[in-house]
Design an enzyme around this catalytic site. Structure first.
Site, PDB file in Angstrom:
ATOM      1  N   ARG A 231       9.115 -11.190  -7.900  1.00  0.00           N
ATOM      2  CA  ARG A 231       9.652  -9.890  -8.314  1.00  0.00           C
ATOM      3  C   ARG A 231       9.912  -8.953  -7.146  1.00  0.00           C
ATOM      4  O   ARG A 231      10.583  -7.935  -7.303  1.00  0.00           O
ATOM      5  CB  ARG A 231       8.698  -9.220  -9.311  1.00  0.00           C
ATOM      6  CG  ARG A 231       7.367  -8.774  -8.712  1.00  0.00           C
ATOM      7  CD  ARG A 231       6.517  -8.116  -9.789  1.00  0.00           C
ATOM      8  NE  ARG A 231       5.291  -7.558  -9.273  1.00  0.00           N
ATOM      9  CZ  ARG A 231       4.148  -8.216  -9.169  1.00  0.00           C
ATOM     10  NH1 ARG A 231       4.096  -9.474  -9.537  1.00  0.00           N
ATOM     11  NH2 ARG A 231       3.057  -7.630  -8.694  1.00  0.00           N
TER      12      ARG A 231
ATOM     13  N   HIS B 281       0.823  -1.207   0.000  1.00  0.00           N
ATOM     14  CA  HIS B 281       0.000   0.000   0.000  1.00  0.00           C
ATOM     15  C   HIS B 281       0.857   1.257   0.000  1.00  0.00           C
ATOM     16  O   HIS B 281       0.549   2.235  -0.675  1.00  0.00           O
ATOM     17  CB  HIS B 281      -0.921  -0.012   1.232  1.00  0.00           C
ATOM     18  CG  HIS B 281      -1.837   1.169   1.309  1.00  0.00           C
ATOM     19  ND1 HIS B 281      -2.282   1.693   2.487  1.00  0.00           N
ATOM     20  CD2 HIS B 281      -2.373   1.955   0.336  1.00  0.00           C
ATOM     21  CE1 HIS B 281      -3.052   2.735   2.254  1.00  0.00           C
ATOM     22  NE2 HIS B 281      -3.137   2.917   0.956  1.00  0.00           N
TER      23      HIS B 281
ATOM     24  N   GLU C 273      -2.695 -13.572 -16.175  1.00  0.00           N
ATOM     25  CA  GLU C 273      -1.544 -13.423 -15.288  1.00  0.00           C
ATOM     26  C   GLU C 273      -0.815 -14.737 -15.045  1.00  0.00           C
ATOM     27  O   GLU C 273       0.283 -14.746 -14.495  1.00  0.00           O
ATOM     28  CB  GLU C 273      -2.004 -12.893 -13.922  1.00  0.00           C
ATOM     29  CG  GLU C 273      -2.777 -11.599 -13.972  1.00  0.00           C
ATOM     30  CD  GLU C 273      -3.364 -11.253 -12.622  1.00  0.00           C
ATOM     31  OE1 GLU C 273      -2.717 -10.522 -11.855  1.00  0.00           O
ATOM     32  OE2 GLU C 273      -4.480 -11.724 -12.328  1.00  0.00           O
TER      33      GLU C 273
ATOM     34  N   ASN D  59       3.186  -7.885 -14.864  1.00  0.00           N
ATOM     35  CA  ASN D  59       4.078  -8.098 -13.724  1.00  0.00           C
ATOM     36  C   ASN D  59       3.953  -9.522 -13.183  1.00  0.00           C
ATOM     37  O   ASN D  59       4.948 -10.225 -12.990  1.00  0.00           O
ATOM     38  CB  ASN D  59       3.773  -7.091 -12.604  1.00  0.00           C
ATOM     39  CG  ASN D  59       4.042  -5.665 -13.029  1.00  0.00           C
ATOM     40  OD1 ASN D  59       4.683  -5.415 -14.038  1.00  0.00           O
ATOM     41  ND2 ASN D  59       3.552  -4.713 -12.245  1.00  0.00           N
ATOM     42  N   ASP D  60       2.713  -9.932 -12.924  1.00  0.00           N
ATOM     43  CA  ASP D  60       2.513 -11.293 -12.409  1.00  0.00           C
ATOM     44  C   ASP D  60       2.830 -12.340 -13.467  1.00  0.00           C
ATOM     45  O   ASP D  60       3.427 -13.374 -13.157  1.00  0.00           O
ATOM     46  CB  ASP D  60       1.071 -11.473 -11.923  1.00  0.00           C
ATOM     47  CG  ASP D  60       0.943 -11.204 -10.427  1.00  0.00           C
ATOM     48  OD1 ASP D  60       1.960 -11.346  -9.714  1.00  0.00           O
ATOM     49  OD2 ASP D  60      -0.153 -10.856  -9.972  1.00  0.00           O
TER      50      ASP D  60
ATOM     51  N   ARG E 107      -7.397  -0.618  -8.774  1.00  0.00           N
ATOM     52  CA  ARG E 107      -7.119  -1.632  -7.749  1.00  0.00           C
ATOM     53  C   ARG E 107      -8.128  -1.466  -6.615  1.00  0.00           C
ATOM     54  O   ARG E 107      -7.930  -0.673  -5.697  1.00  0.00           O
ATOM     55  CB  ARG E 107      -5.692  -1.474  -7.215  1.00  0.00           C
ATOM     56  CG  ARG E 107      -4.611  -1.526  -8.292  1.00  0.00           C
ATOM     57  CD  ARG E 107      -3.244  -1.330  -7.660  1.00  0.00           C
ATOM     58  NE  ARG E 107      -2.182  -1.339  -8.651  1.00  0.00           N
ATOM     59  CZ  ARG E 107      -1.706  -0.271  -9.267  1.00  0.00           C
ATOM     60  NH1 ARG E 107      -2.227   0.922  -9.004  1.00  0.00           N
ATOM     61  NH2 ARG E 107      -0.719  -0.374 -10.136  1.00  0.00           N
TER      62      ARG E 107
ATOM     63  N   CYS F 273      -1.626  -4.130 -18.604  1.00  0.00           N
ATOM     64  CA  CYS F 273      -1.291  -3.208 -17.525  1.00  0.00           C
ATOM     65  C   CYS F 273      -0.103  -3.796 -16.770  1.00  0.00           C
ATOM     66  O   CYS F 273      -0.046  -4.985 -16.524  1.00  0.00           O
ATOM     67  CB  CYS F 273      -2.478  -2.987 -16.583  1.00  0.00           C
ATOM     68  SG  CYS F 273      -3.277  -4.499 -16.015  1.00  0.00           S
TER      69      CYS F 273
ATOM     70  N   ARG G  98     -10.880  -3.944 -11.155  1.00  0.00           N
ATOM     71  CA  ARG G  98     -10.514  -5.333 -10.840  1.00  0.00           C
ATOM     72  C   ARG G  98     -11.181  -5.725  -9.522  1.00  0.00           C
ATOM     73  O   ARG G  98     -11.101  -4.986  -8.543  1.00  0.00           O
ATOM     74  CB  ARG G  98      -9.000  -5.450 -10.719  1.00  0.00           C
ATOM     75  CG  ARG G  98      -8.509  -6.850 -10.373  1.00  0.00           C
ATOM     76  CD  ARG G  98      -6.997  -6.922 -10.393  1.00  0.00           C
ATOM     77  NE  ARG G  98      -6.388  -6.120  -9.318  1.00  0.00           N
ATOM     78  CZ  ARG G  98      -5.085  -5.871  -9.233  1.00  0.00           C
ATOM     79  NH1 ARG G  98      -4.252  -6.328 -10.157  1.00  0.00           N
ATOM     80  NH2 ARG G  98      -4.602  -5.149  -8.237  1.00  0.00           N
TER      81      ARG G  98
END
Length: 768
Positions: free
Chosen positions: A639, A364, A605, A628-629, A471, A676, A507
């Site tokens: 990562r 966060h 993902e 990213n995932d 998010r 994304c 999402r």
């Protein structure tokens, strides 16, 4: 041997500085192995030479004076080969190097093992013996290797502590001390470190000098008195309920608080110039280590009592200390684990950078930092965070590096980067309302990733055409309970209204992995392969249904909502989710809300989803790749783990091949596909994605102007030729270099961050 090793590690951990740690190592290892000599040679980064730093058996006057070149002698051979060398007759070896000042001509047997930490050779641990007939056996070699591996982290930490204090191994002034972590938020910051820490935690108390020794002593005496009174009060209250032997435990606590015991030692530390909290930490940790090393189990358990007593004293000290943190004009906030509340304490306009030992790029605080535009580095390993208070720091949020005590040259180097970034952003403001279209007419939608309203403000000012990823876990993370339907509806309405009539893709709740809720903890040994994303919400439909209901009601009159499902690995998960979404849609319509059925998509993902694109696309309206995932799952690399961060690479051939396949398969069945993730916000990566055929790119707002500028300046044909060329390459680093070279040749060199560590870039600039 295990007992000896445990005792050795504890004793080394308790050393006050690097030299004491090394002296303990050579003394204890020599005794444990029954050898005549044990020595430690450390590799000095400044000179690239091995320096004899500690010895038991050689002449002490040689310590700090004898040094060898990187590949010189048997020590250099051990370091360069990165493996143990065991010799019965060392002087007969062609690489043997004799130093008369050490007196080592008497010793013939030699066993050396490298000290390696995170692939970096720190030094060499050596034992020697007089008898030429003695060959160290396999068990002894294995023990020395184990000692080396166990102590490498401690040595690295102690070395870093000394460097931050301003001294190199040779005792000379140390500058530009660097530490590597994980990029949390892009940008560069130069400022003064302020260490913040949670209450009553001895381990994180920073080391600071006492400003007023008498005042510190007075506060400590008051804390001791308060704790004594607390213990006496509890003992009296429980006297009738406890047996005499249980009552005696309170007497133990009270004896520890006697003037001749723990308080006396803390007072002595304060008189020597340490502030009260730091002095208490030092003495308590010394007591704890002493008890833990004892063989008697009963006495070992007393370490728990000492630690508890230390926490009680610290708590009273912190209550009595009315001094507040002072935040300099350019504050770099440093902590073991930063929290949003810590950020809020810094006066407006004074926070320029963040450094967190724990945490990840998805925490966060990192999300908040990106929204605020504050350069951030997280996930640092072996950094003595308590030493950074008051130090000048450079935070490189692009590379995930921090520098302590920067030299004038390094400071100027980074200041130039800051100035270039500011100038570049100002120059790109004119593009805000321009479409993202190539010179040959190919249009790409430019979307943003958001989580907070501050993201929205920055996104609109940078010309975003919608939200590609909202998010929704962020409203859940800033609460101490699940937000109600009405609270969620308010959050979602703000986002939808800000971008109407442009699409806002929300999402569904994506927790698990490295995103946790304090009120809904998920404890797993392997969280990234565990209960996360859609798996959680389908197991808890009450959470999913409330969230979807809030989204649909928030979209009334706007109808720009799109819903996206995370962590999809099976068709059944999509079908079950769609069933619940349609159910809520009809219920909300029956309640009188005039809404349209939103488009529903899935996030790609997981590798399994890559091979089911056509089947997924048949059931949903759009697809979006979470790069990213997907990258970390394809490469089996966390990562957020700095230990393996160098293996995570978005330009890996397997990642690019997977992305090409996804775009082709989605378009083959007529469904739009977006992406994304960090790759979309990288100018070179964005060009490759556009060439692959991705319809939309979603990124952080700060990246949007650069990406739009690059895409508007090239033809799609040019980008497709670049993609065709790099798909023939087999190294992610070579691919990245080729893309960077193409951008430089096209006139976009100013948009690139160094592909290698900034330390290397700075060194090259200095040499030139």
């Amino acid at each position: 041997m295990l007992s000896i090793l445990r005792s050795l590690v504890q004793e080394v951990n308790g050393a006050r500085d690097l030299q004491e740690a090394l002296d303990v190592i050579v003394s204890r290892v020599q005794k444990a192995m029954g050898t005549e000599v044990c020595s430690v040679y450390l590799l000095d980064p400044a000179t690239n030479r091995y320096i004899l730093m500690a010895t038991e058996g050689l002449y002490r006057k040689a310590v700090g004076k004898v040094s060898l070149g990187y590949s010189e002698g048997l020590v250099g051979l051990v370091g360069s080969r990165e493996e143990p060398i065991n010799l019965e007759d060392a002087p007969a070896h062609p690489r043997y190097r004799y130093f008369p000042e050490t007196g080592e001509e008497r010793f013939r047997s030699f066993l050396g093992v490298p000290i390696i930490h995170h692939r970096r050779v720190l030094g060499v641990l050596v034992v020697q013996q007089r008898e030429s007939s003695r060959c160290f056996d396999e068990g002894e070699e294995a023990f020395l290797v184990t000692v080396s591996a166990q102590l490498a982290g401690v040595i690295a930490h102690s070395e870093a502590t000394g460097a931050i204090s301003g001294l190199s191994l040779t005792g000379e002034e140390a500058r530009d001390v660097s530490f590597n972590g994980v990029p949390g938020a892009p940008g560069v910051a130069i400022g003064d470190g302020v260490v913040v820490y949670p209450a009553a935690d001895l381990d994180v108390v920073p080391e600071k000098p006492a400003e007023d020794i008498e005042q510190e002593l007075e506060m400590f005496r008051a804390a001791v008195k308060a704790v004594r009174e607390d213990i006496e009060r509890v003992a009296n209250r429980l006297a009738s309920q406890l047996r005499p032997e249980e009552q005696a435990l309170f007497d133990v606590y009270l004896r520890m608080l006697g003037d001749e015991a723990l308080p006396g030692e803390v007072a002595n530390q304060i008189r020597e110039g340490t502030w009260a909290q730091g002095a208490l930490k030092q003495v308590v940790q010394q007591y704890v280590r002493h008890f833990e090393m004892m063989d008697d189990h009963y006495l070992q358990e007393r370490a728990v009592d000492v630690r508890d007593l230390g926490r009680r004293l610290l708590s009273h000290l912190q209550e009595g200390d009315q001094r507040h943190l002072e935040y300099p004009a350019r504050t770099v906030l440093v902590s073991e684990e930063l929290t949003p509340a810590m950020l809020g304490e810094v006066p407006k306009g004074q926070l320029v950078g963040l450094v967190s030992v724990k945490g990840s790029s998805n925490s966060h605080v990192a999300i908040l930092a990106r929204a605020m535009g504050v350069p951030t580095v997280m996930g640092l390993v072996d950094i003595p965070v308590n030493q950074l208070d008051g130090k000048e720091l450079v935070v490189d949020g692009f590379e995930g590096q921090i520098f302590a005590s920067p030299s004038d040259d390094l400071r100027a180097f980074y200041q130039a980067i800051c100035d270039e970034e500011d100038e570049l952003i100002r120059g790109l403001e004119a593009l805000r309302d321009q479409p993202c279209e190539t010179t040959d007419g190919h249009r790409v939608s430019m979307l943003v990733n958001t989580g907070l309203m501050t993201d929205v403000v920055r996104s609109l000012s940078h010309g975003a055409e919608g939200i590609g990823l909202y998010r929704t876990e962020v409203p859940f993370m800033i609460k101490d309970r699940f937000p109600s339907e009405q609270e969620q509806r308010q959050y979602y309405r703000e986002q939808l209204e800000a971008f109407a009539p442009n699409p806002v893709t929300m999402r569904t709740l994506d927790v698990g992995g490295d995103k946790s809720l304090t009120y809904f903890p998920i404890q797993e040994e392997n969280p990234f392969l565990g209960w996360r994303g859609i798996r959680v919400t389908l197991d808890h439909p009450e959470i999913f249904l409330v969230q979807v209901r809030a989204m649909l009601k928030a979209s009334e009159g706007l109808n720009n909502l799109q819903i996206m499902l995370p962590m999809i690995s099976n068709i059944s998960e999509v079908e079950e989710s769609l069933h619940l979404i349609y159910r809520v849609y009809h219920e909300v319509r029956e309640e009188g809300y005039d809404i349209h059925m939103p488009k529903v998509g899935v996030m790609v993902e997981i590798p399994a989803a890559v091979y089911q694109i056509r089947e997924l696309a048949d059931r949903v309206d759009f697809l979006s790749v979470g790069s990213n995932d997907l990258t970390q799952y394809l490469l089996a690399v966390d990562r957020n783990n700095p230990r393996v961060a160098q293996l995570y690479h978005s330009y890996h051939p397997a990642v690019l091949q997977a992305l090409v396949r996804i775009a082709q398969d989605a378009h083959a069945v007529g469904k739009p596909v977006g992406i994304c993730g960090e790759l979309a916000g990288d100018p070179g990566g964005a060009l490759l994605l556009m060439a692959m055929g991705f319809d939309s790119l979603s990124m952080n707002a700060a990246s949007l102007p650069k990406v739009k500028s690059v895409i508007r300046s090239v033809s799609r044909e040019w980008a497709m030729q670049l993609l065709e060329d790099v798909l023939l390459l087999d190294s992610p680093h070579v691919i990245k270099s080729c893309v960077d070279l193409a951008l430089r040749n096209a006139g976009f060199g100013r948009y690139l961050r160094p592909g290698k560590s900034t330390t290397v870039a700075f060194a090259e600039k200095a040499l030139s």
